[in-house]
Design a protein around this motif. Structure first.
Motif, PDB file in Angstrom:
ATOM      1  N   LEU A  59       0.834  -1.207   0.000  1.00  0.00           N
ATOM      2  CA  LEU A  59       0.000   0.000   0.000  1.00  0.00           C
ATOM      3  C   LEU A  59       0.870   1.259   0.000  1.00  0.00           C
ATOM      4  CD1 LEU A  59      -2.769   1.338   0.161  1.00  0.00           C
ATOM      5  CD2 LEU A  59      -2.664   1.122   2.664  1.00  0.00           C
ATOM      6  N   ALA A  60       1.941   1.223   0.800  1.00  0.00           N
ATOM      7  CA  ALA A  60       2.847   2.378   0.863  1.00  0.00           C
ATOM      8  C   ALA A  60       3.525   2.615  -0.488  1.00  0.00           C
ATOM      9  CB  ALA A  60       3.889   2.160   1.957  1.00  0.00           C
ATOM     10  N   GLN A  61       3.895   1.513  -1.154  1.00  0.00           N
ATOM     11  CA  GLN A  61       4.559   1.652  -2.460  1.00  0.00           C
ATOM     12  C   GLN A  61       3.607   2.249  -3.494  1.00  0.00           C
ATOM     13  OE1 GLN A  61       7.782   1.168  -3.049  1.00  0.00           O
ATOM     14  NE2 GLN A  61       7.409   1.975  -5.109  1.00  0.00           N
ATOM     15  N   LYS A  62       2.342   1.812  -3.482  1.00  0.00           N
ATOM     16  CA  LYS A  62       1.350   2.372  -4.411  1.00  0.00           C
ATOM     17  C   LYS A  62       1.133   3.862  -4.164  1.00  0.00           C
ATOM     18  CE  LYS A  62      -1.250  -1.851  -5.387  1.00  0.00           C
ATOM     19  NZ  LYS A  62      -2.559  -2.533  -5.290  1.00  0.00           N
ATOM     20  N   LEU A  63       1.072   4.210  -2.862  1.00  0.00           N
ATOM     21  CA  LEU A  63       0.907   5.627  -2.530  1.00  0.00           C
ATOM     22  C   LEU A  63       2.090   6.449  -3.049  1.00  0.00           C
ATOM     23  CD1 LEU A  63      -0.529   5.504   1.118  1.00  0.00           C
ATOM     24  CD2 LEU A  63      -1.675   6.377  -0.926  1.00  0.00           C
ATOM     25  N   LYS A  64       3.285   5.901  -2.872  1.00  0.00           N
ATOM     26  CA  LYS A  64       4.477   6.605  -3.359  1.00  0.00           C
ATOM     27  C   LYS A  64       4.416   6.812  -4.879  1.00  0.00           C
ATOM     28  CE  LYS A  64       7.798   5.051   0.178  1.00  0.00           C
ATOM     29  NZ  LYS A  64       9.028   4.248   0.382  1.00  0.00           N
ATOM     30  N   THR A  65       3.991   5.742  -5.582  1.00  0.00           N
ATOM     31  CA  THR A  65       3.907   5.828  -7.053  1.00  0.00           C
ATOM     32  C   THR A  65       2.912   6.904  -7.487  1.00  0.00           C
ATOM     33  OG1 THR A  65       4.451   3.491  -7.256  1.00  0.00           O
ATOM     34  CG2 THR A  65       3.432   4.543  -9.170  1.00  0.00           C
TER      35      THR A  65
END
Length: 644
Positions: A59-65
């Motif tokens: 989830l954190a990686q998607k938010l970063k993207t």
């Protein structure tokens, strides 16, 4: 923003791990007697904790993207806005600079016109002084009509004679196909006109007339001075003969009254002397002095009035000169100077002569023999036929240089021979050729259908050349106008069926123009087979050297195909990504603009972007990303279907 997301991820994963460790401790205590069961439960807890941590990380990686994409988008928009602002200010500064320079040059030109008028006023000064003193200008020919005192219409300032198209013509008018380069530079639509500057010292009616003169201009300086003195002497004698004639007539009509008045004055003075015993003679001196003072006072008033009148003339000079009307301004300044000089001479002791001459002139103007002033002014230049008079005389003449003849009442310009347009690639070159032969005031180009006609201004406009525009005939008999050699070659290479298809697509559009960039889209035939050396070059270029060769091609890529809308969009996105959010030419790196919808009567911006096939489709080029480049509309049209 990315740091906050990372901090949150670490915090949440730490809490999950801590909670898992706490649960495992509780299980160990509760199931202390059953270690096998406790181990299975702890294993389950570890599995749940790992899944939870993995989900949080994803989830954190998607938010970063997403945040990165939003930030990139905002950065691109900010760059676009800054580029637009910079472009606006650049154009604004350039426009203001051009306006300032144009205004400055106009002011210099107007000041120069005032200087020219002041210089030319000297040639009018003598005549205006005579006119102010005598009421007439004896420096000009007076003629028999004025000598006889006939009333003649007053003539104004000399103006250049106006000829018509019936009075002047070219011996030969250049005809034939106009070079496509000239057509393209003229850039005229049907019915439009463009003017070009001509000679700085253009031919005038006076200079043309001098070309046919009988030789007076070759007279020696001494002869000209002698003629001038003789002219003034004859005019002065003529004028004073009129004064004498008027005085004699006046004396015959009023002599008895004048004699009676003089006798009455003498009787009165005699009686006064007798009565006063001669003492009145003592008063004669003071009376004369009083009269003198009165006359001087009147002279001062006259000078003041003259200066006021002269200031009006000076104002006229400034206004007319500022408007670049040199001749009227020169005459006004000469009039002002003449008034000032004459009054100054009168104030310095020439009052009697000046006033006497002025009164004589006034008497002539009011006399029963009509107005001498009008007669003299009208007679000035009456001995000169002028160019119109010369044409009406029926004479057949040849100019001194042989560049013109007068034939059948017309001026015929012979200096411009055929072959005028041959080899001319620029309008300035063509104009330069003409000015070497004849000094036209200016030129104009007029587009009428498939003709571009070149005119030169002498006094009327004269047709110099009639150029035709090369056209391509369609199957239905109608014409499709072209403006460049490249466009002509492109149309000429098509088959008859292909030409018709191109024409039908053009007339279906709002502006009715052929889109030469899309001709390859219209033609459905297979691309031409390239020659051997071209094939080798194409093979080398198709090996993936294009600026967008890193983009993965689809399975629909093939030779002779155009780029799809999706491909074009992807290419522009990649171009913007590498250029900070703006579109630049892959060839010159210049900033390009977004293409606008075609509108009737509106010429597309030559700087708008287009997707070009590096290897043209008709030479085997494909719609692969490796064969794509972004160019300006102008560069793409110039490249046409050439190999790089």
């Amino acid at each position: 923003m990315l740091g906050i997301i990372e901090l949150g991820r670490k915090l949440i994963t730490t809490l999950i791990k801590g909670l898992g460790a706490l649960l495992k401790k509780l299980v160990s205590v509760v199931f202390a007697k059953f270690p096998g069961i406790a181990a299975k439960i702890c294993s389950k807890i570890d599995g749940v904790v790992d899944k939870a941590i993995k989900a949080v990380n994803q989830l954190a990686q998607k938010l970063k993207t997403k945040v990165t994409q939003v930030m990139d988008f905002l950065a691109a928009k900010v760059d676009q806005a800054l580029a637009a602002v910079q472009n606006f200010y650049t154009k604004l500064i350039s426009t203001l600079g051009n306006l300032f320079i144009a205004t400055f040059l106009d002011v210099l030109a107007r000041i120069g016109a005032l200087g020219k008028a002041a210089k030319r006023s000297l040639s009018h000064l003598e005549g205006k002084m005579w006119e102010y003193l005598l009421g007439v200008d004896i420096s000009k020919p007076m003629g028999a009509a004025a000598a006889e005192g006939e009333a003649v219409e007053e003539a104004g300032p000399a103006a250049e004679e106006k000829l018509t198209a019936e009075d002047i013509e070219m011996e030969s008018v250049e005809e034939g196909e106009m070079d496509p380069a000239l057509v393209q530079e003229a850039n005229l639509k049907d019915g439009e006109t463009k003017e070009l500057s001509g000679s700085r010292d253009p031919a005038t009616m006076d200079s043309i007339l001098a070309e046919f003169d009988t030789g007076k201009e070759n007279q020696s300086l001494g002869g000209k001075i002698a003629d001038g003195a003789k002219l003034r002497a004859n005019n002065a004698k003529m004028l004073f003969d009129q004064i004498k004639s008027f005085v004699i007539k006046w004396m015959k009509a009023h002599g008895l009254q004048l004699l009676a008045a003089v006798a009455g004055i003498l009787v009165t003075v005699g009686a006064a002397l007798v009565i006063t015993g001669g003492s009145i003679s003592v008063l004669i001196g003071p009376i004369i002095n009083a009269i003198t003072v009165l006359m001087e006072a009147q002279a001062i008033v006259s000078v003041a009035q003259t200066l006021a009148q002269a200031s009006v003339q000076v104002g006229t000079y400034l206004v007319q000169g500022w408007q670049k009307m040199i001749e009227p301004a020169a005459i006004a300044l000469a009039t002002a100077m003449a008034m000032g000089l004459v009054e100054l001479a009168m104030a310095l002791g020439m009052k009697g002569l000046g006033k006497g001459l002025n009164k004589a002139g006034t008497a002539l103007k009011k006399g029963s023999t009509s107005t001498a002033k009008k007669g003299v002014k009208a007679a000035a230049g009456a001995g000169t036929k002028g160019i119109k008079g010369l044409l009406k005389s029926g004479a057949n003449l040849v100019s001194k240089t042989g560049s013109m003849i007068i034939r059948n009442g017309k001026i015929v310009i012979k200096s411009l021979k055929k072959g005028l347009m041959k080899g001319a690639k620029k309008l300035q070159d063509l104009v330069g050729r003409i000015l070497q032969k004849f000094k036209f005031k200016k030129f104009k180009l007029v587009r009428k259908g498939k003709h571009i006609r070149l005119y030169g201004e002498v006094n009327p406009w004269v047709l110099l050349a009639d150029g035709t525009i090369e056209e391509v005939e369609n199957l239905d008999g109608r014409k499709a106008g072209i403006s460049t050699q490249a466009e002509y070659d492109k149309i000429k290479s098509l088959k008859a069926s292909e030409r018709k298809e191109v024409y039908n697509k053009a007339v279906a559009k709002e502006d009715g123009k052929i889109d030469f960039d899309s001709i390859a889209d219209t033609v459905k035939d297979k691309p031409q087979k390239p020659k051997k050396h071209q094939a080798e070059k194409i093979s080398t270029l198709q090996s993936g050297n294009g600026p967008y060769s890193h983009i993965q091609d689809s399975k629909y890529v093939g030779s002779g195909k155009d780029f799809t809308p999706a491909q074009k969009k992807k290419i522009i996105e990649e171009n913007m990504k590498k250029n900070g959010g703006v579109v630049k030419s892959d060839d010159t790196s210049e900033l390009l603009t977004k293409p606008q919808k075609s509108k009737k009567g509106v010429t597309p911006d030559p700087n708008e972007w287009q997707i070009d096939h590096i290897i043209p489709r008709d030479k085997g080029g494909s719609n692969s990303y490796s064969n794509a480049q972004v160019l300006s509309r102008k560069a793409n049209r110039e490249k046409s279907n050439k190999l790089p």
